[in-house]
Design a protein around this motif. Structure first.
Motif, PDB file in Angstrom:
ATOM      1  N   ILE A 126       0.836  -1.199   0.000  1.00 40.39           N
ATOM      2  CA  ILE A 126       0.000   0.000   0.000  1.00 40.39           C
ATOM      3  C   ILE A 126       0.871   1.249   0.000  1.00 40.39           C
ATOM      4  O   ILE A 126       0.627   2.200  -0.764  1.00 40.39           O
ATOM      5  CB  ILE A 126      -0.958   0.001   1.209  1.00 40.39           C
ATOM      6  N   ASP A 127       1.885   1.261   0.853  1.00 35.83           N
ATOM      7  CA  ASP A 127       2.805   2.418   0.889  1.00 35.83           C
ATOM      8  C   ASP A 127       3.364   2.698  -0.500  1.00 35.83           C
ATOM      9  O   ASP A 127       3.383   3.849  -0.951  1.00 35.83           O
ATOM     10  CB  ASP A 127       3.972   2.146   1.847  1.00 35.83           C
ATOM     11  N   ALA A 128       3.845   1.642  -1.176  1.00 34.35           N
ATOM     12  CA  ALA A 128       4.467   1.810  -2.489  1.00 34.35           C
ATOM     13  C   ALA A 128       3.451   2.237  -3.542  1.00 34.35           C
ATOM     14  O   ALA A 128       3.743   3.095  -4.385  1.00 34.35           O
ATOM     15  CB  ALA A 128       5.155   0.505  -2.908  1.00 34.35           C
ATOM     16  N   LEU A 129       2.252   1.665  -3.513  1.00 30.11           N
ATOM     17  CA  LEU A 129       1.224   2.025  -4.485  1.00 30.11           C
ATOM     18  C   LEU A 129       0.791   3.480  -4.326  1.00 30.11           C
ATOM     19  O   LEU A 129       0.531   4.173  -5.318  1.00 30.11           O
ATOM     20  CB  LEU A 129       0.013   1.101  -4.344  1.00 30.11           C
ATOM     21  N   GLN A 130       0.725   3.952  -3.090  1.00 25.23           N
ATOM     22  CA  GLN A 130       0.321   5.339  -2.868  1.00 25.23           C
ATOM     23  C   GLN A 130       1.366   6.334  -3.356  1.00 25.23           C
ATOM     24  O   GLN A 130       1.052   7.523  -3.524  1.00 25.23           O
ATOM     25  CB  GLN A 130       0.025   5.569  -1.381  1.00 25.23           C
ATOM     26  N   MET A 131       2.574   5.856  -3.607  1.00 25.10           N
ATOM     27  CA  MET A 131       3.610   6.720  -4.158  1.00 25.10           C
ATOM     28  C   MET A 131       3.480   6.876  -5.668  1.00 25.10           C
ATOM     29  O   MET A 131       4.099   7.762  -6.259  1.00 25.10           O
ATOM     30  CB  MET A 131       4.992   6.157  -3.820  1.00 25.10           C
ATOM     31  N   LEU A 132       2.686   6.020  -6.312  1.00 29.54           N
ATOM     32  CA  LEU A 132       2.517   6.108  -7.762  1.00 29.54           C
ATOM     33  C   LEU A 132       1.590   7.280  -8.096  1.00 29.54           C
ATOM     34  O   LEU A 132       0.535   7.438  -7.478  1.00 29.54           O
ATOM     35  CB  LEU A 132       1.916   4.814  -8.308  1.00 29.54           C
ATOM     36  N   PRO A 133       1.942   8.100  -9.074  1.00 31.44           N
ATOM     37  CA  PRO A 133       1.119   9.273  -9.383  1.00 31.44           C
ATOM     38  C   PRO A 133      -0.292   8.915  -9.832  1.00 31.44           C
ATOM     39  O   PRO A 133      -1.233   9.688  -9.591  1.00 31.44           O
ATOM     40  CB  PRO A 133       1.912   9.969 -10.502  1.00 31.44           C
ATOM     41  N   GLU A 134      -0.475   7.752 -10.469  1.00 32.87           N
ATOM     42  CA  GLU A 134      -1.813   7.381 -10.929  1.00 32.87           C
ATOM     43  C   GLU A 134      -2.708   6.880  -9.806  1.00 32.87           C
ATOM     44  O   GLU A 134      -3.902   6.653 -10.012  1.00 32.87           O
ATOM     45  CB  GLU A 134      -1.730   6.325 -12.039  1.00 32.87           C
ATOM     46  N   ILE A 135      -2.170   6.675  -8.617  1.00 32.54           N
ATOM     47  CA  ILE A 135      -2.977   6.255  -7.466  1.00 32.54           C
ATOM     48  C   ILE A 135      -2.985   7.359  -6.402  1.00 32.54           C
ATOM     49  O   ILE A 135      -4.018   7.930  -6.081  1.00 32.54           O
ATOM     50  CB  ILE A 135      -2.453   4.926  -6.890  1.00 32.54           C
ATOM     51  N   GLY A 136      -1.853   7.673  -5.835  1.00 35.91           N
ATOM     52  CA  GLY A 136      -1.759   8.750  -4.859  1.00 35.91           C
ATOM     53  C   GLY A 136      -2.252   8.348  -3.480  1.00 35.91           C
ATOM     54  O   GLY A 136      -2.827   7.273  -3.273  1.00 35.91           O
TER      55      GLY A 136
END
Length: 251
Positions: A126-136
């Motif tokens: 989750i931490d890593a996915l929230q760093m992606l600009p398309e998710i945030g």
């Protein structure tokens, strides 16, 4: 998080990734997905992040509602080798099933161990996915999964405040899992295979009763857990209601 491959078909972009020694896949709309709700999908025991049923549900969630879906291999599953202790548990499950013995004690011990290892992996994901600009960091997050995915997901949701809705089902009601369910207050949907010969309905009803959520729904289906509808209609309607819909057409 390192993306290792990318394919696109029927409007769905699939990207496999690694995060330390965790292997996963991200399904997203090929046209873009800024701040779309994120669904974490777990797989069943003995399966993997791209099992056919999971992939079908993920594709429907992406195409129908514009969701983004992430799945990771549980410890000892998919692209992740089993350790010696896991191999002993699997052998014991196979023996007990062949002998017609109850699987509950073995499943409780084995799945508790898998959950203990998988929860920090999901939180790091989750931490890593929230760093992606398309998710945030602002995208709402849900969790979905039956059997092993529920025995991991229930304790995960009980400690992870970023997950605000969840779909569970098909689990034994052992003490640690019941305790975790009593700490969950977010909206949940619980799927109960009514005639499952290995996961009895009494356990399912006890699990449903244990959730502290005021907004909870029980869906019971005839047959075993392999007969539970896998086309994703229940999941997408539930998450569209609680996380918000992005897609242009209704489920």
């Amino acid at each position: 998080m390192q993306f290792t491959s990318e394919t696109s078909a029927n409007g769905v972009l699939e990207r496999t990734f690694t995060l330390d020694d965790v292997t996963g896949v991200l399904f997203s709309p090929a046209s873009g997905s800024d701040s779309a709700p994120l669904i974490l999908m777990g797989h069943g025991g003995g399966l993997h992040k791209k099992a056919p049923g999971l992939t079908a549900r993920a594709h429907q969630a992406v195409r129908t509602d514009g969701f983004v879906v992430a799945s990771i291999d549980a410890p000892g599953h998919g692209d992740r080798p089993r350790n010696e202790r896991d191999r002993r548990w699997v052998a014991e499950l196979t023996r007990a099933r062949a002998a017609g013995e109850s699987l509950a004690p073995i499943v409780a011990e084995f799945n508790s161990s898998l959950a203990e290892r998988a929860i920090p992996e999901w939180r790091a994901t989750i931490d890593a996915l929230q760093m992606l600009p398309e998710i945030g960091a602002e995208a709402p997050i849900g969790y979905s999964g039956m059997t092993l995915a529920s025995t991991i997901g229930i304790p995960l949701v009980s400690v992870e405040s970023r997950i605000t809705a969840a779909v569970f089902g098909g689990v034994y009601a052992y003490r640690e899992l019941l305790d975790a369910a009593r700490r969950i207050t977010v909206p949940i949907e619980f799927l109960l295979p009514w005639d499952d010969t290995e996961l009895d309905r009494e356990s399912g009803l006890a699990m449903f009763d244990a959730f502290a959520s005021k907004d909870k729904v029980l869906h019971a289906f005839p047959g075993g857990h392999h007969q539970v509808p896998t086309d994703g209609r229940i999941d997408t309607r539930f998450f569209a209601r609680h996380l918000g819909r992005v897609g242009a057409r209704s489920a």
